[in-house]
Scaffold this active site. Structure first.
Site, mmCIF file in Angstrom:
data_model
loop_
_atom_site.group_PDB
_atom_site.id
_atom_site.type_symbol
_atom_site.label_atom_id
_atom_site.label_comp_id
_atom_site.label_asym_id
_atom_site.label_seq_id
_atom_site.Cartn_x
_atom_site.Cartn_y
_atom_site.Cartn_z
ATOM 1 N N LYS A 1 4.498 4.629 18.322
ATOM 2 C CA LYS A 1 4.557 6.005 17.806
ATOM 3 C C LYS A 1 4.920 7.004 18.910
ATOM 4 O O LYS A 1 5.737 7.907 18.691
ATOM 5 C CB LYS A 1 3.218 6.364 17.152
ATOM 6 C CG LYS A 1 2.969 5.565 15.861
ATOM 7 C CD LYS A 1 1.544 5.715 15.382
ATOM 8 C CE LYS A 1 1.311 4.984 14.072
ATOM 9 N NZ LYS A 1 -0.120 4.888 13.735
ATOM 10 N N VAL B 1 5.170 8.178 12.120
ATOM 11 C CA VAL B 1 4.233 8.680 13.142
ATOM 12 C C VAL B 1 3.292 9.695 12.507
ATOM 13 O O VAL B 1 3.741 10.629 11.834
ATOM 14 C CB VAL B 1 4.974 9.378 14.308
ATOM 15 C CG1 VAL B 1 3.977 9.844 15.364
ATOM 16 C CG2 VAL B 1 6.015 8.471 14.932
ATOM 17 N N THR C 1 0.836 -1.211 0.000
ATOM 18 C CA THR C 1 0.000 0.000 0.000
ATOM 19 C C THR C 1 0.873 1.265 0.000
ATOM 20 O O THR C 1 0.712 2.134 -0.864
ATOM 21 C CB THR C 1 -0.909 -0.010 1.250
ATOM 22 O OG1 THR C 1 -1.629 -1.236 1.247
ATOM 23 C CG2 THR C 1 -1.870 1.157 1.246
ATOM 24 N N VAL C 2 1.802 1.365 0.944
ATOM 25 C CA VAL C 2 2.594 2.594 1.039
ATOM 26 C C VAL C 2 3.603 2.679 -0.115
ATOM 27 O O VAL C 2 3.762 3.732 -0.743
ATOM 28 C CB VAL C 2 3.299 2.706 2.415
ATOM 29 C CG1 VAL C 2 4.102 3.998 2.495
ATOM 30 C CG2 VAL C 2 2.285 2.657 3.547
ATOM 31 N N GLU D 1 -7.583 -3.991 10.616
ATOM 32 C CA GLU D 1 -6.972 -5.236 10.133
ATOM 33 C C GLU D 1 -7.821 -6.424 10.585
ATOM 34 O O GLU D 1 -8.543 -6.335 11.577
ATOM 35 C CB GLU D 1 -5.583 -5.402 10.768
ATOM 36 C CG GLU D 1 -4.633 -4.255 10.548
ATOM 37 C CD GLU D 1 -3.942 -4.319 9.201
ATOM 38 O OE1 GLU D 1 -3.963 -5.389 8.573
ATOM 39 O OE2 GLU D 1 -3.396 -3.282 8.783
HETATM 40 N N1 HSE Z 1 -2.918 0.964 11.879
HETATM 41 C C1 HSE Z 1 -2.440 2.301 11.891
HETATM 42 C C2 HSE Z 1 -3.568 3.251 12.277
HETATM 43 C C3 HSE Z 1 -1.878 2.633 10.531
HETATM 44 O O1 HSE Z 1 -4.732 2.813 12.311
HETATM 45 O O2 HSE Z 1 -3.333 4.403 12.575
HETATM 46 C C4 HSE Z 1 -1.000 3.844 10.491
HETATM 47 O O3 HSE Z 1 0.167 3.687 11.233
#
Ligand code: HSE
Length: 400
Positions: A200, A127, A11-12, A185
């Protein structure tokens, strides 16, 4: 011409390629030269993809190509991302990443390797997704002593809490819907248990102190125990419930924690809803400032990675500002921190609660089977000792 490589075409990674293609002209102007993706490393092939011919499966092709000066690591996870990043830096190639797990685990080490090899290691996208919070701390708030950072750093849990708030729904059904929509997820543990936010805030806390805040040492509590009834009370109290990741540098020590908090509707973070992130920073000269935006998603995250690419191309290995040593930042036990608590007990335990908690403020949200109240300001330690003597159904910390 700056030729770059992207590690991981998920994705990224595919977002990075898309951002560089879409905004190629302004990116190249800002970088000082044209920027082109030369390689994409992935285990898979991508037949029919316009970048199919750039896909390679062997990292050594990238590491041994003297034309490659910048590498975007968008693989996620510790390995092989750590080994590949380390080898790239040792080869004098600068690396930028969206990988919070790797940065939280190995940030100081990779920064040192970068420095020793006339390269840079940047991690803006790790972050707050597209929010430029790391550059803000490293390069903008440089006249400040930052003494507090409070963030909504996880989009998935913020989406779930916002839906619970607005729809009166319970955690389980909102999580299921979020999974169906692809916001959460299939295995949501890292988000809902607070582990993602913990990594983070570990990174932001490290940059705030200049030392190494290890995520393993940060007290972390997720949102799975928050109920629709908690939100009913919060509404009456003009509060929201948010998963906050915070660190504070006070006279009593350096604290960091992740947990659901009630925050008043007058707090700037109250307005951060859905998948958005917000970071509230207190500096001793500036006072409060807040940074808001999309904390996740393909293009916002990729935009932050490509912003790092621009800096790396421009810097040509000259050191970019980042103070994060490997010396451990000691964290003070959160048991010593002071706050108020919102507490719910069964109506049968009302007398016991009133006996134990002096000066409590009762909260009535119309539930006859319960007694709810807000405590006076007390330490976590004192609260835990008192709560042990009362049958507490639920408790939420209060911020602000
Ligand atoms: N799973 C993370 C979120 C993705 O929902 O913020 C971004 O780091």
């Amino acid at each position: 011409m700056a030729k770059i490589a992207v590690l991981g075409y998920g994705t990224v990674g595919s977002g990075v390629v898309e951002v560089i293609e879409t905004n190629n002209a302004p990116i190249s102007v800002r970088a000082g030269e044209a920027v082109e993706v030369k390689y994409i490393l992935d285990l898979r092939d991508f037949p029919g993809d316009p970048y199919e011919s750039k896909v390679v499966h062997d990292i050594n092709i990238i590491l041994e190509d003297p034309e490659i000066s910048v590498i975007c690591e968008t693989m996620g996870g510790n390995e092989p991302a750590f080994t590949f990043s380390k080898k790239a830096l040792e080869a004098g190639k600068s690396v930028c990443t969206s990988n919070k797990e790797l940065v939280a685990n190995h940030g100081p080490e990779l920064l040192e390797i970068a420095k020793a090899n006339h390269a840079n290691y940047l991690f803006e996208a790790s972050v707050g997704g597209g929010i430029p919070i790391i550059r803000t701390i490293n390069e903008c708030l440089t006249a400040e002593k930052i003494d507090a950072i409070t963030g909504i750093l996880n989009g998935t849990t913020n989406y779930i809490l916002t839906k619970m708030d607005k729809e009166g729904a319970d955690f389980g059904s909102v999580l299921k819907k979020a999974q169906e929509l692809g916001y959460a997820e299939r295995n949501p543990e890292a988000d809902v248990e607070g582990y993602d936010a913990c990594r983070k805030i570990a990174i932001l806390s490290s940059l705030m102190s200049g030392k190494y805040v290890k995520f393993e040492n940060i007290y972390t509590e997720g949102i799975t125990k928050i109920t629709a009834r908690d939100f009913a009370y919060a509404k009456v109290m003009k509060q929201g419930i948010k998963l906050l990741a915070m660190s504070k540098d006070t006279e009593d020590g350096f604290f960091a924690m992740v947990a659901p908090f009630m925050i008043p509707d007058t707090h700037p973070l109250y307005t951060v809803n859905d998948v958005f992130n917000g970071v509230y920073v207190h500096g001793n000269m500036l006072d409060d400032s807040m940074y808001y935006g999309r904390g996740a998603g393909k293009l916002p995250t990729a935009s932050a990675v490509v912003g790092d690419v621009v800096d790396l191309v421009r810097a040509k290995g000259e050191p970019l500002p980042c103070i994060w040593s490997s010396e451990l930042q000691e964290l003070t036990d959160i048991a010593e921190t002071h706050k108020r608590f919102f507490v719910r007990v069964s109506v049968a335990d009302k007398a016991a609660a009133e006996k134990e908690f002096a000066n409590l403020e009762a909260v009535d949200a119309g539930f006859a089977d319960e007694f709810a109240f807000v405590t006076e300001v007390m330490t976590e330690k004192d609260f835990a000792a008192k709560a042990e003597k009362v049958n507490v159904l639920s408790r939420i910390r209060m911020e602000g």
